[in-house]
Design an enzyme around this catalytic site. Structure first.
Site, mmCIF file in Angstrom:
data_model
loop_
_atom_site.group_PDB
_atom_site.id
_atom_site.type_symbol
_atom_site.label_atom_id
_atom_site.label_comp_id
_atom_site.label_asym_id
_atom_site.label_seq_id
_atom_site.Cartn_x
_atom_site.Cartn_y
_atom_site.Cartn_z
ATOM 1 N N LYS A 100 -3.569 -8.428 -13.826
ATOM 2 C CA LYS A 100 -2.878 -7.951 -15.023
ATOM 3 C C LYS A 100 -1.586 -7.297 -14.544
ATOM 4 O O LYS A 100 -1.602 -6.186 -14.035
ATOM 5 C CB LYS A 100 -3.767 -6.957 -15.780
ATOM 6 C CG LYS A 100 -3.221 -6.568 -17.167
ATOM 7 C CD LYS A 100 -2.281 -5.403 -17.079
ATOM 8 C CE LYS A 100 -1.683 -5.057 -18.425
ATOM 9 N NZ LYS A 100 -0.451 -4.228 -18.282
ATOM 10 N N GLU A 119 -3.576 3.233 -5.260
ATOM 11 C CA GLU A 119 -2.380 3.735 -4.582
ATOM 12 C C GLU A 119 -1.498 4.325 -5.664
ATOM 13 O O GLU A 119 -0.935 3.603 -6.492
ATOM 14 C CB GLU A 119 -1.676 2.610 -3.830
ATOM 15 C CG GLU A 119 -0.692 3.131 -2.799
ATOM 16 C CD GLU A 119 0.734 2.956 -3.227
ATOM 17 O OE1 GLU A 119 1.342 3.980 -3.590
ATOM 18 O OE2 GLU A 119 1.236 1.833 -3.200
ATOM 19 N N CYS A 133 6.931 4.705 -4.566
ATOM 20 C CA CYS A 133 5.942 5.772 -4.444
ATOM 21 C C CYS A 133 6.140 6.594 -3.183
ATOM 22 O O CYS A 133 5.782 7.775 -3.131
ATOM 23 C CB CYS A 133 4.533 5.179 -4.469
ATOM 24 S SG CYS A 133 4.288 3.876 -3.237
#
Length: 488
Positions: free
Chosen positions: A175, A251, A285
């Site tokens: 997805k 994560e 990130c």
């Protein structure tokens, strides 16, 4: 390779989504419409998972050389379509040419590493405490893995889960993020279709998270959910997976620190911090969130850093000289401008930048920042550098570890041993001496501590995440049960 991405990919077929809603995909820099399609629904998710479960039963029995051959063919397909893929990364995620090219190369390295996994599904034979018994441990695929991919490095961070999942005998349902349905999902359906992957092993359902997000996690078929994204969404996914006793590889966000000690090489640290903060507009990130600089070198560092930031070229990501392109959407721009405004109101000084044109925010530097200002407390995820002075190591360690994140970090010093000792004190999953926090190698463990996630990706560590072990014992000689039966 098919480049019509107006349909879903389920059970090896390109099909129209069954939702009543339509999804439009726009270029974040130009606003150009890239693709429009009917969104996927919960019914599509169910069909995809059922197809994956059926296909996986045969795939797990396939010979290792045949699994490897599919991955190696996927590499060839990617290399043949390199220009097309890079253009999609630029147009869909607002990546600069430099970043898109690097992302493509990183993805290739991920597949190359994963192509070795079919021969690394090692078992073990161990002694037993029971006479005549042999203990065997087998490594098996989990079955079906659900993947929810992010929009910032969609191509790299999606293949990071797809390739090792398939290589270890699993099937997958992807997805992708709503902002990057192509480079975070549908383009891989095209790549692996051309590579000859058997039908049903890779399914991609693009839809709104509000409509199908929970269904991806709670469906009874998948045994692991791999998610890369925000901590808030990751906590929700972890909660849903936990209720179903599923594994979760998460994560998540970071508030990463860059520490320049008193004895740091200022020029080296400045160049390192330029990349670590402004690569892909800081939408990573691992990007630097807080730059801690020792007070004795703070003024000199701030001056040199600001001078270098002013030289960065920002604007059109298609231009090969551009360093900083657009943020992914208008909401991100508004959020950052609000944090900037609030931090300046609390005493921070705007040294460079601070203005936006459309979705492009100028590379920005704030000095005289304190650790409690919004620009330090929140994950920035944008091209804003927050410079914070510190007096000693105890103070910087306390500030660095103050927030509930621990993904990556960096320490700069001409004293390697002192820097290493300081790095050990930072509670984070990854940290780098005399470098910056944005590092990822396909054979090294990637992941965070605290609210930055669970589990590790890459190399032996993702192989461990995406498989399970089974203890099978063999009693070669009759076992003596007389102790149990003696009073019979």
């Amino acid at each position: 390779m098919n480049i019509d991405f107006s349909k879903q990919f389920i059970n090896g077929e390109w099909v129209k989504g069954s939702s009543s809603k339509t999804m439009q995909n726009f270029n974040p820099y130009s606003g150009e419409e890239l693709v429009t399609f009917t969104a996927g629904s919960k019914e599509d998710i169910d069909e995809a998972y059922q197809a994956a479960a059926r296909a996986q039963l045969e795939w797990q029995k396939e010979l290792p050389q045949k699994k490897r051959a599919v991955l190696e063919k996927a590499i060839i397909v990617m290399e043949e379509n390199k220009e097309t893929i890079i253009n999609w990364i630029i147009n869909e995620s607002g990546s600069t040419f430099k970043k898109a090219s690097s992302e493509f190369g990183n993805a290739l390295n991920i597949i190359r590493e994963a192509a070795t996994f079919p021969y690394r599904m090692d078992g073990k034979i161990s002694p037993s405490q029971t006479p005549g018994k042999e203990n065997r441990v087998y490594r098996n695929p989990l079955g079906v893995i659900g993947i929810i991919s992010p929009w910032n490095f969609p191509f790299h961070l999606t293949i990071r889960s797809i390739a090792p999942a398939l290589a270890t005998g699993n099937a997958v349902v992807v997805k992708p993020a709503t902002d990057t349905p192509v480079t975070g999902g549908l383009i891989f359906a095209s790549i692996f279709e051309a590579a000859g992957l058997p039908k049903g092993l890779l399914n991609v359902v693009a839809g709104r998270g509000s409509e199908i997000g929970d269904a991806v996690v709670t469906h009874p078929v998948p045994r692991l959910i791999s998610f890369t994204g925000s901590t808030e969404v990751g906590q929700h996914i972890g909660e849903l997976a936990g209720r179903e006793l599923k594994k979760a590889a998460l994560e998540l966000g970071g508030n990463n620190v860059f520490i320049a000690r008193e004895d740091a090489d200022i020029e080296q640290a400045v160049q390192s911090a330029l990349f670590g903060k402004f690569y892909h507009q800081g939408q990573i990130c691992m990007s630097i969130n807080r730059l801690f600089v020792h007070e004795k070198i703070y003024d000199e560092f701030a001056k040199r850093y600001s001078e270098e930031v002013e030289k960065l070229v920002y604007g059109n990501p298609q231009e090969k000289t551009t360093h900083v392109g657009p943020l992914i959407n208008e909401d991100q721009v508004k959020r950052l401008l609000k944090d900037l405004e609030d931090s300046i109101a609390q005493g921070a000084t705007l040294a460079v930048g601070g203005k936006a044109d459309g979705n492009v925010l100028q590379p920005t530097v704030l000095t005289h920042v304190t650790n409690d200002m919004p620009i330090a407390a929140n994950e920035i995820f944008g091209p804003v550098a927050a410079l914070i002075p510190f007096r000693n190591e105890d103070e910087v360690v306390e500030m660095a570890n103050h927030y509930p994140y621990g993904l990556s970090g960096a320490v700069h010093s001409t004293n390697i041993e002192a820097a290493t000792q300081l790095a050990h004190r930072i509670h984070t999953g990854m940290i780098h001496v005399n470098d910056q926090p944005v590092n990822d190698e396909p054979h090294m463990p990637f992941g965070g501590e605290k609210h930055s996630g669970l589990g590790r990706f890459n190399g032996d560590w993702v192989l461990e995440e995406f498989t399970t072990v089974k203890w099978l014992s063999v009693q070669h000689t009759p076992r003596d049960y007389s102790g149990f039966l003696e009073n019979k």
